[in-house]
Design an enzyme around this catalytic site. Sequence first.
Site, short mmCIF file in Angstrom:
data_model
loop_
_atom_site.label_atom_id
_atom_site.label_comp_id
_atom_site.label_asym_id
_atom_site.label_seq_id
_atom_site.Cartn_x
_atom_site.Cartn_y
_atom_site.Cartn_z
N LYS A 40 28.10 24.54 71.98
CA LYS A 40 28.33 24.42 70.73
C LYS A 40 28.77 25.99 70.34
O LYS A 40 29.89 25.71 69.14
CB LYS A 40 26.94 24.08 69.77
CG LYS A 40 26.96 23.95 68.49
CD LYS A 40 25.95 23.27 67.78
CE LYS A 40 24.53 23.53 68.63
NZ LYS A 40 24.10 24.87 68.56
N THR A 80 30.43 28.07 71.64
CA THR A 80 31.85 28.29 72.13
C THR A 80 32.92 27.39 71.10
O THR A 80 33.84 28.08 70.90
CB THR A 80 31.74 27.85 73.68
OG1 THR A 80 30.95 28.50 74.37
CG2 THR A 80 33.33 27.93 74.18
N ALA A 123 15.83 26.81 66.09
CA ALA A 123 16.14 25.61 65.39
C ALA A 123 14.80 24.46 65.67
O ALA A 123 15.10 23.43 64.84
CB ALA A 123 17.57 25.29 66.15
#
Length: 559
Positions: free
Chosen positions: A75, A77, A277
């Site tokens: 993600k 990247t 997260a």
Amino acid sequence: MTNKPQVLSDLEIAQSSTMLPIQDIAQRAGIPEDALELYGKYKAKIDTTKLAHKKAQAKVVLVTAINPTPAGEGKSTVTVGLADALRQLEQSVIVALREPSLGPVMGIKGGATGGGYAQVLPMEDINLHFTGDLHAITSANNALAAFIDNHIHRGNELNIDPRRILWKRVLDMNDRSLRHVIIGLGGPAQGVPREDGFDITVASEIMAIFCLASDYVDLKKRLSKIVIGYTYDRQPVTVKDLAVEGALTLLLKDAFKPNLVQTIEGTPAIIHGGPFANIAHGCNSIQATNTARKLADIVVTEAGFGADLGAEKFMDIKAVQGGFEPSAVVIVATARALKMHGGVDKKELKASNPQAIAAGIDNLQKHVETIRQFGVEPVIALNRFITDTQDELDVIVGWCEDNGVKMALTNVWEQGGKGGIELAKNVLEVLHTAQNFTPLYQMNDTIENKVTTIVQKVYGGKDVVFTDVAKKQLVEIKKNGWDKLAICMAKTQYSLTDQPTLLGRPENFTITIREVIPKLGAHFLVCLTGDVMTMPGLPKEPAALRMDIDEHGNAVGLF
């Protein structure tokens, strides 16, 4: 016999890249020289008080993902590669990312600055101590813990009940042995004995506050609201009661300034803050995003893990508190993750299996539906891996065509921005189309309704159950008038449910809320589910085993 071409590691690619002086990147971003505080040649902090009072109005592109494999789906990247691609298309763009935590860096994932030719630099610095922001947050958190115990030791004027202290010490490392500890042993001079524990720094409420505060005044106000525990007669005690909010803000003074770095291709990158997260809200700081929105026309940012975690919290927490809305959302999908959701063992994901992808694509479908419920049209970034076969990719491409979902094959790891041009063009199409962003719930809804809305609309579940402990906490929360806050679900990243092994797109499941913890400074309530830990442990073979330094002082094996 032909030799296979050598595949360079992310670290080797980063070390072979040529960086521009950070002053050049600042000039490219429109940051005046007097707003730049240098941390060496290639890093700087931005003094946002010295930026022109320009309205933050850039369009925000959020990059999220499907439920990932343990190694992640690239993600960050894709986020970096998309920004580089937009810049190749002559767009005014800045990428805004989270700061890596040493726990995951030394644990499973290794580095967290993108990968291949879509990275932010200097990679080694960002992945390790960077500009010291996480250390400052650790210091502020642990200073508060020291103030609490000193207050009790010095007579306990506030009547704090040591059995009901909520505030824990933190460390920026995965260390399971610190989850439950006893402090204050050794006699009266050593303090008051009590049970305590450590969280990882990125799970601290100070990290969440750091990332949600709009300026120093807001930062201090939020810090003052932190509930550290309760008195013997069950009244909440806050940082304001201890009168240390000023000291905590002072410890965060320099860290609160966003960090400026660059991508391999020289795109300006602002990296700042990094709450977990699956425990906190998983987004970089509002300071960083809104600073980027003042400087560029497009801001590309990310939210941690899948759309059920990071994206939902970005929409319902960060965007609401930050005063902006996403104009486009990219969902990163990979063949290997879809195979996992289709029933393939994690050790077998490299083998071609189009049938498993077809079986697991329901997971992608759910995330597409989730983003559309927020009133934003998603774009699928099909992140290619060298083990992907054409038959596997055809299944995903065909599903997107059949369901009217924009999709682009993405190869930014190997090609940098060039490998994200198709994705960038799709994103620009969405940016030029009016969206209708709407958060899923209203703050005035009841806690139960807000949680149920998330479970049913985002996870696809049927119902919510609160444990007896959580029910008692709800009574206290409502009595204290804290029930109008946002909801921050603490949940496994691997599944849409609270059970990490239940993959794909389960239905008719129930989510159990085991605790509800007030985070007044962050303006949300954390709802703990499953066995999510606020202090993770290291794996059997940590990434740290591959890490070293050579005789010239260069990092080895960081990723």
